[in-house]
Write an enzyme that holds these catalytic residues in place. Structure first.
Site, PDB file in Angstrom:
ATOM      1  N   ASN A 184     -10.718  -3.743  31.719  1.00  0.00           N
ATOM      2  CA  ASN A 184     -11.010  -4.597  31.012  1.00  0.00           C
ATOM      3  C   ASN A 184     -12.539  -4.866  30.780  1.00  0.00           C
ATOM      4  OD1 ASN A 184     -10.913  -5.855  33.473  1.00  0.00           O
ATOM      5  ND2 ASN A 184     -10.338  -8.089  32.676  1.00  0.00           N
ATOM      6  N   ARG A 192     -20.498  -4.841  39.774  1.00  0.00           N
ATOM      7  CA  ARG A 192     -20.392  -5.845  40.745  1.00  0.00           C
ATOM      8  C   ARG A 192     -20.052  -5.612  42.072  1.00  0.00           C
ATOM      9  NH1 ARG A 192     -17.281 -10.591  38.111  1.00  0.00           N
ATOM     10  NH2 ARG A 192     -15.281  -9.767  38.813  1.00  0.00           N
ATOM     11  N   LYS A 207     -12.713   4.709  41.692  1.00  0.00           N
ATOM     12  CA  LYS A 207     -11.537   5.172  40.824  1.00  0.00           C
ATOM     13  C   LYS A 207     -11.688   4.249  39.477  1.00  0.00           C
ATOM     14  CE  LYS A 207      -7.478   4.593  39.868  1.00  0.00           C
ATOM     15  NZ  LYS A 207      -7.427   4.660  38.634  1.00  0.00           N
ATOM     16  N   GLU A 210      -7.590   4.313  34.099  1.00  0.00           N
ATOM     17  CA  GLU A 210      -7.325   5.616  33.449  1.00  0.00           C
ATOM     18  C   GLU A 210      -7.812   5.545  32.007  1.00  0.00           C
ATOM     19  OE1 GLU A 210      -4.872   3.855  35.069  1.00  0.00           O
ATOM     20  OE2 GLU A 210      -3.351   3.428  33.923  1.00  0.00           O
ATOM     21  N   THR A 267      -0.672  -4.835  42.148  1.00  0.00           N
ATOM     22  CA  THR A 267      -1.007  -3.713  42.502  1.00  0.00           C
ATOM     23  C   THR A 267      -2.009  -3.918  43.697  1.00  0.00           C
ATOM     24  OG1 THR A 267      -1.212  -2.973  40.365  1.00  0.00           O
ATOM     25  CG2 THR A 267      -2.841  -1.755  41.958  1.00  0.00           C
ATOM     26  N   GLY A 268      -2.688  -5.193  43.679  1.00  0.00           N
ATOM     27  CA  GLY A 268      -3.563  -5.499  44.778  1.00  0.00           C
ATOM     28  C   GLY A 268      -2.646  -5.584  46.357  1.00  0.00           C
ATOM     29  N   GLU A 285      -9.842  -8.910  44.008  1.00  0.00           N
ATOM     30  CA  GLU A 285     -10.115  -9.764  42.849  1.00  0.00           C
ATOM     31  C   GLU A 285      -8.929  -9.669  42.176  1.00  0.00           C
ATOM     32  OE1 GLU A 285     -10.504 -10.879  39.260  1.00  0.00           O
ATOM     33  OE2 GLU A 285     -12.171  -9.831  39.162  1.00  0.00           O
ATOM     34  N   CYS A 319      -9.371 -11.888  33.753  1.00  0.00           N
ATOM     35  CA  CYS A 319      -8.654 -12.611  34.927  1.00  0.00           C
ATOM     36  C   CYS A 319      -9.074 -14.117  34.769  1.00  0.00           C
ATOM     37  CB  CYS A 319      -8.955 -12.157  36.231  1.00  0.00           C
ATOM     38  SG  CYS A 319      -8.754 -10.174  36.395  1.00  0.00           S
ATOM     39  N   GLU A 492     -17.427 -11.887  44.838  1.00  0.00           N
ATOM     40  CA  GLU A 492     -18.109 -10.888  44.463  1.00  0.00           C
ATOM     41  C   GLU A 492     -19.569 -11.535  43.816  1.00  0.00           C
ATOM     42  OE1 GLU A 492     -15.536  -8.462  42.014  1.00  0.00           O
ATOM     43  OE2 GLU A 492     -15.627  -7.219  43.681  1.00  0.00           O
TER      44      GLU A 492
HETATM   45  C1  SIN Z   1     -12.243 -10.055  35.301  1.00  0.00           C
HETATM   46  O1  SIN Z   1     -11.762 -10.237  34.221  1.00  0.00           O
HETATM   47  O2  SIN Z   1     -11.539  -9.562  36.262  1.00  0.00           O
HETATM   48  C2  SIN Z   1     -13.627 -10.427  35.242  1.00  0.00           C
HETATM   49  C3  SIN Z   1     -13.956 -11.299  34.436  1.00  0.00           C
HETATM   50  C4  SIN Z   1     -15.638 -11.451  34.558  1.00  0.00           C
HETATM   51  O3  SIN Z   1     -16.381 -11.199  35.477  1.00  0.00           O
HETATM   52  O4  SIN Z   1     -16.026 -12.645  33.954  1.00  0.00           O
END
Ligand code: SIN
Length: 514
Positions: A184, A192, A207, A210, A267-268, A285, A319, A492
């Site tokens: 995304n 970051r 990585k 995909e 997945t985390g 994250e 996210c 982060e």
């Molecule tokens: C994310 O969706 O994981 C990051 C979004 C952002 O850094 O603003």
């Protein structure tokens, strides 16, 4: 120049792009970027490396193939880890000042090439070009920020309880970091993490998702041009099929000291289990389910503008996108009306490269199916569709506004990752905070109020790692990005992000004569 023509079908577009001028339907989409930035091989130890097989990268708006990329497996992943480990022993000795200069050069190159890099994002992730340009500025800003932070890693000299001893706390880089990133933000989620890691003196193996390896490989090209030494930054793209075995190497090889992942909570958890076998340091994250609370005292202009920004950034695929809208009874109808009008006036579906587009496709049809299911389930439980509601062809979904939503509906129980605004009406502050906190993740949360006492109460009460008060966009390298509960581990960005790649060494310097 690399030119690739992506024809689109008129049938598809008539369904997808009702708001675009008819002339636009007869054009082809062209990914047109400077050749050195269009890389398709893995980048290991400063060299471009072909894998035995390749996988296609698709334009999510049309399904057309953009490129075929080396499909790395465990062998290439191991090669990259070994290269990063060798490079670590020299990179950690490079002075902080020199590491800072190299990161700054990398930043300058990203800035210089931001238009082409933005096109890569638009074509492989579907993001509207204006937003992709915004992502490139955001992505580069982490290189700039951590080029500055590299020179501010101080240790401590601690008052000693004994006159013949001195106590020092040194900060040292942890070693090789495996960096696993999502589609995304194909560029910014890499910088970051990587900028912080390199600033600290760590080396990395990336990585990329995909769906979006091209942005990661373009970053590798520019890292080389910037003079980042071989082995310090490695990229191993791979297909969905190879992801588990590559992930296994990156998360369990004994030479890897640290993993950093952005992606789903599910997945985390898998990666954390793998990393546990060799007790690696981890930053995670993970998923969010952000509440967006509008109190009666809110400034309506501010709340509506923030809802548009927070919900429809990247078509709802972040996210930190607001996911659950809770609106107090006194302003409910006004907010719904104003937001619906803003959606109608401002949102345009289409291919990301079209100037008018504000909403691209979702990343794939599975993503669109998930949003469609949340809409239909909510409607079957009594929600009312105020705007949108349709799953279109390909992976497009109409920006949708639902009211009469209840906490038991799917859209209030799981992250949407799409352009859906479900609105739940509430009466009291306690009720809103209880609903907002009734979930097992806590990444971002937003609320709108002009009452200072309420602002402090709610900001402190929300169980999230980041809170937007009268603000829908939080992301900046100066802020500490991270969540609580099952939204992750660590932060982060900010002055703390670099610490995720450092360890303390306690040095007791004894035998000193008074
Ligand atoms: C994310 O969706 O994981 C990051 C979004 C952002 O850094 O603003």
């Amino acid at each position: 120049m690399f030119l690739q023509s992506v024809p689109r079908t008129a049938r598809l577009l008539r369904l997808l792009l009702p708001a675009l001028p008819a002339a636009a339907m007869h054009r082809s989409y062209t990914l047109d970027v400077a050749a050195p930035l269009l890389r398709t091989q893995a980048f290991i130890d400063g060299r471009w490396v072909s894998a035995e097989s390749h996988f296609p990268v698709l334009d999510p708006a049309t399904g057309s193939e953009l490129a075929r990329v080396s499909d790395c497996g465990p062998a290439e992943a191991k090669q990259a880890v070994d290269a990063a480990y060798r490079a670590f022993h020299t990179w950690k000795r490079v002075t902080a000042k020199e590491r800072s200069h190299l990161l700054r050069k990398w930043f300058d190159l990203l800035t210089e090439h931001k238009e082409d890099l933005a096109k890569l994002i638009t074509f492989e992730a579907g993001k509207p070009l204006r937003e992709s340009l915004g992502e490139m500025v955001y992505s580069a800003s982490f290189l700039e920020w951590f080029s500055e932070e590299a020179r501010r890693v101080y240790g401590d000299i601690v008052p000693s309880p004994a006159t013949d001893r001195k106590i020092l706390l040194l900060k040292q880089p942890v070693g090789v970091a495996s960096i696993i990133t999502p589609w995304n933000f194909p560029s910014a989620m890499i910088t970051r993490k990587v900028a912080a890691a390199l600033a600290a003196g760590c080396t990395v193996v990336v990585k990329p998702a995909e769906d979006t390896p091209l942005s990661a490989l373009a970053l590798a090209e520019l890292s080389q041009q910037a003079g980042i030494p071989p082995g310090v930054f490695n990229v191993v793209p791979c297909s969905r099929a190879q992801t588990p075995s590559v992930g296994e190497v990156l998360c369990s090889d004994p030479l890897v000291a640290k993993i950093s992942f952005t992606g789903s909570t599910a997945t985390g958890k898998v990666l954390l289990k793998m990393a546990a076998s060799t007790v690696k340091k981890a930053s995670m994250e993970l998923g969010g389910h952000a509440p967006f609370i509008v109190f009666d005292s809110a400034d309506m202009d501010v709340a509506v503008a923030a809802a548009m920004n927070s919900k429809f950034r990247n078509s709802g695929q972040t996210c930190v996108c607001s996911n659950r809208f809770l609106v107090q009874s006194g302003v409910h109808d006004l907010f719904v009306d104003r937001l619906s009008k803003a959606m109608g006036a401002e949102l345009r579906l289409g291919h990301g490269s079209e100037a008018a587009t504000t909403q691209g496709p979702l990343i794939n049809s599975r993503a669109a199916d998930k949003v469609a299911l949340q809409i239909s389930e909510a409607v079957s439980q009594g929600a009312r569709v105020v705007r949108g509601g349709r799953r279109l062809d390909g992976s497009f979904v109409e920006p949708t506004l639902l009211t009469q939503v209840t906490p038991s509906m799917l859209c209030m129980k799981e992250e949407t990752f799409g352009p859906l605004v479900p609105i739940l009406r509430f009466d009291s502050e306690d009720e809103a905070v209880a609903i907002a906190n009734a979930c097992d993740v806590g990444l971002a949360g937003y609320f709108f109020s002009q009452d200072p006492s309420q602002i402090w109460r709610v900001a402190e009460a929300l169980e999230v790692g980041m809170v937007g008060v009268n603000e829908g966009l939080l992301s900046t390298p100066e802020g500490a990005f991270g969540g609580v509960k099952q939204s992750g581990l660590g932060v982060e960005g900010s002055k703390y992000g670099i610490h995720e790649y450092l360890q303390h060494k306690y040095m007791c310097f004894g035998g000193l004569k008074a």
